[in-house]
Design an enzyme around this catalytic site. Structure first.
Site, PDB file in Angstrom:
ATOM      1  N   GLU A 105      -5.647  -5.202  10.437  1.00 46.63           N
ATOM      2  CA  GLU A 105      -4.631  -4.192  10.685  1.00 46.63           C
ATOM      3  C   GLU A 105      -4.916  -3.487  12.004  1.00 46.63           C
ATOM      4  O   GLU A 105      -5.728  -2.550  12.048  1.00 46.63           O
ATOM      5  CB  GLU A 105      -4.636  -3.168   9.549  1.00 46.63           C
ATOM      6  CG  GLU A 105      -4.326  -3.761   8.196  1.00 46.63           C
ATOM      7  CD  GLU A 105      -3.663  -2.746   7.276  1.00 46.63           C
ATOM      8  OE1 GLU A 105      -2.603  -3.077   6.732  1.00 46.63           O
ATOM      9  OE2 GLU A 105      -4.176  -1.631   7.141  1.00 46.63           O
ATOM     10  N   GLU A 156      -6.873   4.435   7.839  1.00 46.63           N
ATOM     11  CA  GLU A 156      -6.717   5.882   7.602  1.00 46.63           C
ATOM     12  C   GLU A 156      -7.987   6.456   6.982  1.00 46.63           C
ATOM     13  O   GLU A 156      -8.341   7.609   7.225  1.00 46.63           O
ATOM     14  CB  GLU A 156      -5.479   6.127   6.722  1.00 46.63           C
ATOM     15  CG  GLU A 156      -4.208   5.920   7.539  1.00 46.63           C
ATOM     16  CD  GLU A 156      -3.044   5.326   6.782  1.00 46.63           C
ATOM     17  OE1 GLU A 156      -3.021   5.409   5.549  1.00 46.63           O
ATOM     18  OE2 GLU A 156      -2.154   4.762   7.446  1.00 46.63           O
ATOM     19  N   SER A 194       3.278  -2.521  10.363  1.00 44.51           N
ATOM     20  CA  SER A 194       4.732  -2.540  10.575  1.00 44.51           C
ATOM     21  C   SER A 194       5.390  -3.867  10.186  1.00 44.51           C
ATOM     22  O   SER A 194       6.351  -4.298  10.833  1.00 44.51           O
ATOM     23  CB  SER A 194       5.073  -2.160  12.020  1.00 44.51           C
ATOM     24  OG  SER A 194       4.615  -0.841  12.285  1.00 44.51           O
ATOM     25  N   GLY A 225       2.274   1.907  10.766  1.00 47.81           N
ATOM     26  CA  GLY A 225       3.220   3.013  10.622  1.00 47.81           C
ATOM     27  C   GLY A 225       3.894   3.401  11.930  1.00 47.81           C
ATOM     28  O   GLY A 225       4.523   4.451  12.025  1.00 47.81           O
ATOM     29  N   GLY A 239       2.712  -1.247   4.323  1.00 45.94           N
ATOM     30  CA  GLY A 239       2.781   0.176   4.012  1.00 45.94           C
ATOM     31  C   GLY A 239       4.211   0.601   3.772  1.00 45.94           C
ATOM     32  O   GLY A 239       4.777   0.406   2.691  1.00 45.94           O
ATOM     33  N   GLY A 240       4.845   1.159   4.811  1.00 42.20           N
ATOM     34  CA  GLY A 240       6.186   1.732   4.699  1.00 42.20           C
ATOM     35  C   GLY A 240       7.210   0.856   3.993  1.00 42.20           C
ATOM     36  O   GLY A 240       7.970   1.332   3.144  1.00 42.20           O
ATOM     37  N   HIS A 273      -9.495   1.038   4.728  1.00 42.52           N
ATOM     38  CA  HIS A 273      -8.219   1.151   5.445  1.00 42.52           C
ATOM     39  C   HIS A 273      -8.437   2.045   6.668  1.00 42.52           C
ATOM     40  O   HIS A 273      -9.250   2.964   6.629  1.00 42.52           O
ATOM     41  CB  HIS A 273      -7.155   1.745   4.513  1.00 42.52           C
ATOM     42  CG  HIS A 273      -5.787   1.713   5.100  1.00 42.52           C
ATOM     43  ND1 HIS A 273      -5.337   2.658   6.004  1.00 42.52           N
ATOM     44  CD2 HIS A 273      -4.771   0.826   4.953  1.00 42.52           C
ATOM     45  CE1 HIS A 273      -4.106   2.345   6.367  1.00 42.52           C
ATOM     46  NE2 HIS A 273      -3.736   1.246   5.751  1.00 42.52           N
ATOM     47  N   ASN A 330       0.873  -1.179   0.000  1.00 45.20           N
ATOM     48  CA  ASN A 330       0.000   0.000   0.000  1.00 45.20           C
ATOM     49  C   ASN A 330       0.912   1.231   0.000  1.00 45.20           C
ATOM     50  O   ASN A 330       1.503   1.559   1.016  1.00 45.20           O
ATOM     51  CB  ASN A 330      -0.881  -0.047   1.262  1.00 45.20           C
ATOM     52  CG  ASN A 330      -1.703   1.215   1.432  1.00 45.20           C
ATOM     53  OD1 ASN A 330      -1.803   2.041   0.526  1.00 45.20           O
ATOM     54  ND2 ASN A 330      -2.293   1.366   2.609  1.00 45.20           N
ATOM     55  N   TRP A 331       1.020   1.852  -1.159  1.00 43.82           N
ATOM     56  CA  TRP A 331       1.950   2.983  -1.275  1.00 43.82           C
ATOM     57  C   TRP A 331       1.403   4.257  -0.626  1.00 43.82           C
ATOM     58  O   TRP A 331       2.093   5.257  -0.532  1.00 43.82           O
ATOM     59  CB  TRP A 331       2.279   3.252  -2.755  1.00 43.82           C
ATOM     60  CG  TRP A 331       2.989   2.129  -3.455  1.00 43.82           C
ATOM     61  CD1 TRP A 331       3.331   0.907  -2.930  1.00 43.82           C
ATOM     62  CD2 TRP A 331       3.443   2.105  -4.812  1.00 43.82           C
ATOM     63  NE1 TRP A 331       3.960   0.126  -3.882  1.00 43.82           N
ATOM     64  CE2 TRP A 331       4.046   0.848  -5.048  1.00 43.82           C
ATOM     65  CE3 TRP A 331       3.404   3.022  -5.870  1.00 43.82           C
ATOM     66  CZ2 TRP A 331       4.597   0.487  -6.276  1.00 43.82           C
ATOM     67  CZ3 TRP A 331       3.946   2.667  -7.102  1.00 43.82           C
ATOM     68  CH2 TRP A 331       4.544   1.412  -7.295  1.00 43.82           C
ATOM     69  N   LYS A 332       0.140   4.225  -0.242  1.00 40.16           N
ATOM     70  CA  LYS A 332      -0.519   5.398   0.374  1.00 40.16           C
ATOM     71  C   LYS A 332      -0.303   6.637  -0.492  1.00 40.16           C
ATOM     72  O   LYS A 332      -0.202   6.524  -1.709  1.00 40.16           O
ATOM     73  CB  LYS A 332      -0.026   5.610   1.808  1.00 40.16           C
ATOM     74  CG  LYS A 332      -0.115   4.357   2.659  1.00 40.16           C
ATOM     75  CD  LYS A 332       0.012   4.626   4.127  1.00 40.16           C
ATOM     76  CE  LYS A 332       0.077   3.318   4.882  1.00 40.16           C
ATOM     77  NZ  LYS A 332      -0.031   3.484   6.318  1.00 40.16           N
TER      78      LYS A 332
HETATM   79  C1  PEP Z   1      -0.783  -0.095   5.930  1.00 45.07           C
HETATM   80  O1  PEP Z   1      -0.743   1.021   5.482  1.00 45.07           O
HETATM   81  O2  PEP Z   1      -1.729  -0.825   5.589  1.00 45.07           O
HETATM   82  C2  PEP Z   1       0.286  -0.539   6.838  1.00 45.07           C
HETATM   83  C3  PEP Z   1       0.171  -1.700   7.411  1.00 45.07           C
HETATM   84  O3  PEP Z   1       1.322   0.323   7.031  1.00 45.07           O
HETATM   85  P1  PEP Z   1       2.760  -0.030   7.717  1.00 45.07           P
HETATM   86  O4  PEP Z   1       3.232  -1.319   7.095  1.00 45.07           O
HETATM   87  O5  PEP Z   1       3.631   1.126   7.352  1.00 45.07           O
HETATM   88  O6  PEP Z   1       2.524  -0.173   9.160  1.00 45.07           O
END
Ligand code: PEP
Length: 251
Positions: A167, A97, A213, A173, A234-235, A95, A9-11
């Site tokens: 999640e 967010e 994470s 994050g 994500g990251g 998601h 997920n590049w957000k």
């Molecule tokens: C996400 O955005 O779905 C996520 C899990 O982010 P991260 O891996 O950065 O925690």
């Protein structure tokens, strides 16, 4: 056996040039991957470029959201049909967010899930509790409420075509990853919810990803749990080396 799905997920990150470069690197580096599914979910504006690069590769493409109406006066929105038309296979829905920053409700996620399935997209529907909810001991109730709201009205055949991403919001994050045991416990709970509503055959098919994470260093342990069927990343999906580390751990 459920096939693991590792989705990035590049957000709201990247620019056109870095999005294209990462897609090119992904195409090359995943050539030898055969046992798992991989997907990249860039921002809307880079979807066309990324789907063109990844066409015919091992990597599917997904949007990070989509609207439930087919067309019309919905300024700023993008329909599931549009997402499908440009070559995407997946769409991330609900998601945290979007739920917590943009106040998206489970009812909206439900409408979007139906719309995505109607267009032949695989919805990756996210659920997860806040830290305060975990500390208050209401994780199960939160997940049940989000599950019931987000999947309401789906037939068993439709349910089989969905992916669920667990999640925990406190792990997204933050660098604070759920322990493999914490993840497995909630994943088992989600699979039990599917069994209650749709029976064991459906529950055995639906893939439940973990997100929060995930890194190359912790992927193997989390993905080793029997009810963890992949990761939403994500990251660590924004650069080829860490993302490939997770893909290789899964493969
Ligand atoms: C996400 O955005 O779905 C996520 C899990 O982010 P991260 O891996 O950065 O925690």
């Amino acid at each position: 056996m459920r096939r693991l799905l590792i989705a990035g997920n590049w957000k709201m990150n990247m620019n056109l040039s870095s999005a294209k470069s990462l897609a090119e690197e992904l195409k090359k580096e995943t050539q030898g991957i055969t046992t798992i599914d991989v997907a990249a979910c860039p921002p809307f504006v880079y979807l066309t470029a990324v789907t063109e690069i990844l066409a015919g590769s091992k990597v599917g493409v997904g949007a990070q959201n989509g609207y439930f109406e087919k067309e019309g006066a919905f300024t700023g929105e993008v329909s599931m049909g549009m997402i499908r038309e440009i070559g995407c296979q997946y769409v991330i829905l609900g998601h945290s967010e979007r739920r917590h920053v943009l106040h998206e409700s489970s009812e909206e996620v439900n409408l979007k899930t139906h719309a995505a399935l109607a267009q032949g997209l695989t919805p990756i529907v996210c659920v997860g509790e806040l830290l305060a909810e975990r500390e208050a001991g209401v994780t199960d109730a939160v997940i049940r409420r989000q599950f019931d709201g987000s999947f309401s009205g789906l037939t068993a055949e439709q349910m089989k075509k969905t992916v669920i991403a667990y999640e925990p919001v406190w792990a997204i994050g933050t660098g604070k990853v759920a322990t493999p045991e914490q993840a497995e416990e909630v994943h088992v709970g989600i699979r039990n919810l599917i069994t209650e509503r749709y029976g064991k055959e459906v529950a055995d098919i639906v893939r439940i990803q973990y997100g929060g994470s995930v890194k190359a260093e912790n992927a193997k342990e989390i993905l080793g749990k029997p009810n963890v069927d992949g990761a939403l990343v994500g990251g660590a999906s924004l650069k080829i080396a860490p993302f490939m580390g997770i893909i290789q751990a899964a493969d």
